[in-house]
Design an enzyme around this catalytic site. Structure first.
Site, PDB file in Angstrom:
ATOM      1  N   PRO A   9      98.311  78.883 -20.945  1.00  0.00           N
ATOM      2  CA  PRO A   9      97.954  77.810 -21.863  1.00  0.00           C
ATOM      3  C   PRO A   9      98.588  77.917 -23.239  1.00  0.00           C
ATOM      4  O   PRO A   9      98.614  79.001 -23.839  1.00  0.00           O
ATOM      5  CB  PRO A   9      96.434  77.930 -21.990  1.00  0.00           C
ATOM      6  CG  PRO A   9      96.005  78.581 -20.728  1.00  0.00           C
ATOM      7  CD  PRO A   9      97.134  79.476 -20.313  1.00  0.00           C
ATOM      8  N   ASN A  10      99.072  76.781 -23.704  1.00  0.00           N
ATOM      9  CA  ASN A  10      99.613  76.580 -25.058  1.00  0.00           C
ATOM     10  C   ASN A  10     100.992  77.193 -25.280  1.00  0.00           C
ATOM     11  O   ASN A  10     101.595  76.968 -26.328  1.00  0.00           O
ATOM     12  CB  ASN A  10      98.628  77.089 -26.126  1.00  0.00           C
ATOM     13  CG  ASN A  10      97.301  76.371 -26.038  1.00  0.00           C
ATOM     14  OD1 ASN A  10      97.269  75.147 -26.102  1.00  0.00           O
ATOM     15  ND2 ASN A  10      96.205  77.092 -25.850  1.00  0.00           N
ATOM     16  N   ARG A  17     104.066  75.920 -32.402  1.00  0.00           N
ATOM     17  CA  ARG A  17     102.713  76.455 -32.505  1.00  0.00           C
ATOM     18  C   ARG A  17     102.712  77.742 -33.341  1.00  0.00           C
ATOM     19  O   ARG A  17     103.365  78.715 -32.955  1.00  0.00           O
ATOM     20  CB  ARG A  17     102.267  76.781 -31.079  1.00  0.00           C
ATOM     21  CG  ARG A  17     101.016  77.552 -30.970  1.00  0.00           C
ATOM     22  CD  ARG A  17     100.844  78.112 -29.565  1.00  0.00           C
ATOM     23  NE  ARG A  17      99.569  78.758 -29.482  1.00  0.00           N
ATOM     24  CZ  ARG A  17      99.248  79.707 -28.621  1.00  0.00           C
ATOM     25  NH1 ARG A  17     100.153  80.106 -27.725  1.00  0.00           N
ATOM     26  NH2 ARG A  17      98.071  80.240 -28.627  1.00  0.00           N
ATOM     27  N   TYR A  22     104.148  83.307 -33.467  1.00  0.00           N
ATOM     28  CA  TYR A  22     104.816  83.260 -32.154  1.00  0.00           C
ATOM     29  C   TYR A  22     106.320  82.985 -32.221  1.00  0.00           C
ATOM     30  O   TYR A  22     106.982  82.968 -31.186  1.00  0.00           O
ATOM     31  CB  TYR A  22     104.138  82.201 -31.276  1.00  0.00           C
ATOM     32  CG  TYR A  22     102.671  82.489 -31.013  1.00  0.00           C
ATOM     33  CD1 TYR A  22     102.287  83.644 -30.336  1.00  0.00           C
ATOM     34  CD2 TYR A  22     101.670  81.613 -31.452  1.00  0.00           C
ATOM     35  CE1 TYR A  22     100.945  83.924 -30.103  1.00  0.00           C
ATOM     36  CE2 TYR A  22     100.333  81.887 -31.215  1.00  0.00           C
ATOM     37  CZ  TYR A  22      99.973  83.041 -30.546  1.00  0.00           C
ATOM     38  OH  TYR A  22      98.650  83.317 -30.309  1.00  0.00           O
ATOM     39  N   ASN A  73     102.442  86.170 -19.193  1.00  0.00           N
ATOM     40  CA  ASN A  73     101.788  85.958 -20.487  1.00  0.00           C
ATOM     41  C   ASN A  73     100.719  84.913 -20.232  1.00  0.00           C
ATOM     42  O   ASN A  73     100.994  83.710 -20.189  1.00  0.00           O
ATOM     43  CB  ASN A  73     102.776  85.478 -21.555  1.00  0.00           C
ATOM     44  CG  ASN A  73     102.090  85.368 -22.912  1.00  0.00           C
ATOM     45  OD1 ASN A  73     100.861  85.437 -23.013  1.00  0.00           O
ATOM     46  ND2 ASN A  73     102.871  85.183 -23.961  1.00  0.00           N
ATOM     47  N   ALA A  76      95.460  82.784 -23.751  1.00  0.00           N
ATOM     48  CA  ALA A  76      94.043  83.111 -23.971  1.00  0.00           C
ATOM     49  C   ALA A  76      93.297  83.443 -22.674  1.00  0.00           C
ATOM     50  O   ALA A  76      92.243  84.093 -22.720  1.00  0.00           O
ATOM     51  CB  ALA A  76      93.354  81.960 -24.697  1.00  0.00           C
ATOM     52  N   HIS A  79      91.956  86.954 -22.011  1.00  0.00           N
ATOM     53  CA  HIS A  79      90.764  87.525 -22.616  1.00  0.00           C
ATOM     54  C   HIS A  79      89.478  87.241 -21.842  1.00  0.00           C
ATOM     55  O   HIS A  79      88.450  87.833 -22.129  1.00  0.00           O
ATOM     56  CB  HIS A  79      90.630  87.030 -24.060  1.00  0.00           C
ATOM     57  CG  HIS A  79      91.922  87.130 -24.831  1.00  0.00           C
ATOM     58  ND1 HIS A  79      92.605  88.323 -24.974  1.00  0.00           N
ATOM     59  CD2 HIS A  79      92.699  86.183 -25.454  1.00  0.00           C
ATOM     60  CE1 HIS A  79      93.718  88.107 -25.669  1.00  0.00           C
ATOM     61  NE2 HIS A  79      93.802  86.823 -25.958  1.00  0.00           N
ATOM     62  N   ASP A  86      91.349  88.305 -10.460  1.00  0.00           N
ATOM     63  CA  ASP A  86      91.170  88.380  -9.005  1.00  0.00           C
ATOM     64  C   ASP A  86      92.421  87.917  -8.265  1.00  0.00           C
ATOM     65  O   ASP A  86      92.760  88.448  -7.206  1.00  0.00           O
ATOM     66  CB  ASP A  86      89.966  87.537  -8.565  1.00  0.00           C
ATOM     67  CG  ASP A  86      88.632  88.224  -8.852  1.00  0.00           C
ATOM     68  OD1 ASP A  86      88.627  89.405  -9.260  1.00  0.00           O
ATOM     69  OD2 ASP A  86      87.583  87.565  -8.677  1.00  0.00           O
ATOM     70  N   GLU A  97     101.620  92.556 -17.746  1.00  0.00           N
ATOM     71  CA  GLU A  97     101.022  91.706 -18.778  1.00  0.00           C
ATOM     72  C   GLU A  97     101.871  91.768 -20.042  1.00  0.00           C
ATOM     73  O   GLU A  97     102.197  92.863 -20.509  1.00  0.00           O
ATOM     74  CB  GLU A  97      99.610  92.231 -19.079  1.00  0.00           C
ATOM     75  CG  GLU A  97      98.942  91.527 -20.227  1.00  0.00           C
ATOM     76  CD  GLU A  97      97.602  92.155 -20.626  1.00  0.00           C
ATOM     77  OE1 GLU A  97      97.124  93.081 -19.935  1.00  0.00           O
ATOM     78  OE2 GLU A  97      97.052  91.709 -21.643  1.00  0.00           O
ATOM     79  N   HIS A  99     102.608  89.912 -24.116  1.00  0.00           N
ATOM     80  CA  HIS A  99     102.201  89.024 -25.212  1.00  0.00           C
ATOM     81  C   HIS A  99     103.258  89.076 -26.296  1.00  0.00           C
ATOM     82  O   HIS A  99     103.811  90.150 -26.594  1.00  0.00           O
ATOM     83  CB  HIS A  99     100.860  89.458 -25.807  1.00  0.00           C
ATOM     84  CG  HIS A  99      99.773  89.477 -24.791  1.00  0.00           C
ATOM     85  ND1 HIS A  99      99.150  88.341 -24.355  1.00  0.00           N
ATOM     86  CD2 HIS A  99      99.239  90.507 -24.085  1.00  0.00           C
ATOM     87  CE1 HIS A  99      98.264  88.660 -23.425  1.00  0.00           C
ATOM     88  NE2 HIS A  99      98.298  89.966 -23.244  1.00  0.00           N
ATOM     89  N   SER A 101     102.549  88.395 -29.505  1.00  0.00           N
ATOM     90  CA  SER A 101     101.902  88.974 -30.689  1.00  0.00           C
ATOM     91  C   SER A 101     101.206  90.279 -30.312  1.00  0.00           C
ATOM     92  O   SER A 101     101.057  90.606 -29.128  1.00  0.00           O
ATOM     93  CB  SER A 101     100.888  87.974 -31.250  1.00  0.00           C
ATOM     94  OG  SER A 101      99.815  87.793 -30.337  1.00  0.00           O
ATOM     95  N   ARG A 106      94.694  91.436 -34.171  1.00  0.00           N
ATOM     96  CA  ARG A 106      94.314  90.067 -34.525  1.00  0.00           C
ATOM     97  C   ARG A 106      92.788  89.936 -34.416  1.00  0.00           C
ATOM     98  O   ARG A 106      92.092  90.915 -34.649  1.00  0.00           O
ATOM     99  CB  ARG A 106      95.077  89.080 -33.617  1.00  0.00           C
ATOM    100  CG  ARG A 106      96.592  89.192 -33.779  1.00  0.00           C
ATOM    101  CD  ARG A 106      97.333  88.192 -32.919  1.00  0.00           C
ATOM    102  NE  ARG A 106      96.992  86.820 -33.276  1.00  0.00           N
ATOM    103  CZ  ARG A 106      97.242  85.769 -32.500  1.00  0.00           C
ATOM    104  NH1 ARG A 106      97.853  85.935 -31.329  1.00  0.00           N
ATOM    105  NH2 ARG A 106      96.893  84.551 -32.886  1.00  0.00           N
ATOM    106  N   ARG A 110      90.630  88.910 -29.055  1.00  0.00           N
ATOM    107  CA  ARG A 110      91.937  89.128 -28.402  1.00  0.00           C
ATOM    108  C   ARG A 110      92.143  90.584 -27.968  1.00  0.00           C
ATOM    109  O   ARG A 110      93.094  90.912 -27.270  1.00  0.00           O
ATOM    110  CB  ARG A 110      93.082  88.714 -29.337  1.00  0.00           C
ATOM    111  CG  ARG A 110      93.091  87.246 -29.653  1.00  0.00           C
ATOM    112  CD  ARG A 110      94.336  86.828 -30.408  1.00  0.00           C
ATOM    113  NE  ARG A 110      94.083  85.623 -31.182  1.00  0.00           N
ATOM    114  CZ  ARG A 110      94.197  84.392 -30.693  1.00  0.00           C
ATOM    115  NH1 ARG A 110      94.581  84.173 -29.452  1.00  0.00           N
ATOM    116  NH2 ARG A 110      93.926  83.345 -31.458  1.00  0.00           N
TER     117      ARG A 110
HETATM  118  C1  DQA Z   1      99.351  85.445 -26.611  1.00  0.00           C
HETATM  119  C2  DQA Z   1      98.126  86.042 -27.316  1.00  0.00           C
HETATM  120  C3  DQA Z   1      96.860  85.335 -26.891  1.00  0.00           C
HETATM  121  O1  DQA Z   1      95.743  85.891 -27.557  1.00  0.00           O
HETATM  122  C4  DQA Z   1      96.952  83.855 -27.233  1.00  0.00           C
HETATM  123  O2  DQA Z   1      95.802  83.188 -26.786  1.00  0.00           O
HETATM  124  C5  DQA Z   1      98.191  83.221 -26.726  1.00  0.00           C
HETATM  125  C6  DQA Z   1      99.451  83.943 -26.828  1.00  0.00           C
HETATM  126  C7  DQA Z   1     100.674  86.074 -27.119  1.00  0.00           C
HETATM  127  O3  DQA Z   1     101.687  85.869 -26.468  1.00  0.00           O
HETATM  128  O4  DQA Z   1     100.685  86.724 -28.155  1.00  0.00           O
HETATM  129  O5  DQA Z   1      98.183  82.071 -26.314  1.00  0.00           O
HETATM  130  O6  DQA Z   1      99.252  85.713 -25.227  1.00  0.00           O
END
Ligand code: DQA
Length: 142
Positions: A9-10, A17, A22, A73, A76, A79, A86, A97, A99, A101, A106, A110
């Site tokens: 997401p996002n 953003r 980011y 990645n 959110a 979290h 699963d 995994e 990220h 950031s 933070r 997170r």
């Molecule tokens: C993220 C960190 C997450 O906490 C956040 O919700 C994101 C981006 C990162 O790439 O730093 O959407 O996964």
């Protein structure tokens, strides 16, 4: 070796953003940079992004007998999504995994990753380089 690079997401809004967190590059630019990276010349990639938890889970299911590794990645979902956790276990796709950031420097929420323990590695805090660090980890494992 075939890898899927999955963004949650996002992450489709990368570049616009919160660029101070980011970065200024779009997801397409980051994906192209990964694909052209010298470490990745021999690798076959498929890129996927969705804002929907179920779509990401369906994608992992559909790729389960097709791919060697996943770089994830989860945004959110990292979290709180036990369903995604699963799915990683159920599909048995070895998953790293990542990220952009540093999730440990933070907001408190997170700092929890519910997928960390089912992933084969966790890389964060280095912007787009975090994805390459994840790929390096996979290549070192081989
Ligand atoms: C993220 C960190 C997450 O906490 C956040 O919700 C994101 C981006 C990162 O790439 O730093 O959407 O996964």
């Amino acid at each position: 070796m075939k890898l899927i690079i999955v963004n949650g997401p996002n992450l489709n809004l990368l570049g616009e953003r919160e660029p101070e967190i980011y970065g200024n590059e779009s997801l397409n630019q980051v994906n192209r940079w990964i694909q052209n990276h010298e470490l990745c010349k021999e690798l076959e990639f498929e890129f996927f992004q969705s804002n929907f938890e179920g779509e990401i889970i369906d994608f992992l299911h559909s790729k389960r007998s097709e791919v060697d590794y996943c770089i994830l990645n989860a945004g959110a979902l990292t979290h709180y999504s036990y369903a995604l956790r699963d799915a990683i276990v159920a599909t048995q796709i070895p998953t790293v995994e990542v990220h952009l950031s540093n999730i440990y420097k933070r907001e408190n929420f997170r700092k929890t990753s519910v997928i960390k323990n089912v992933c084969i590695g966790q890389f964060y805090g280095e912007g787009k380089q975090s994805y390459i660090n994840g790929i390096k980890h996979i290549l070192e494992k081989k």
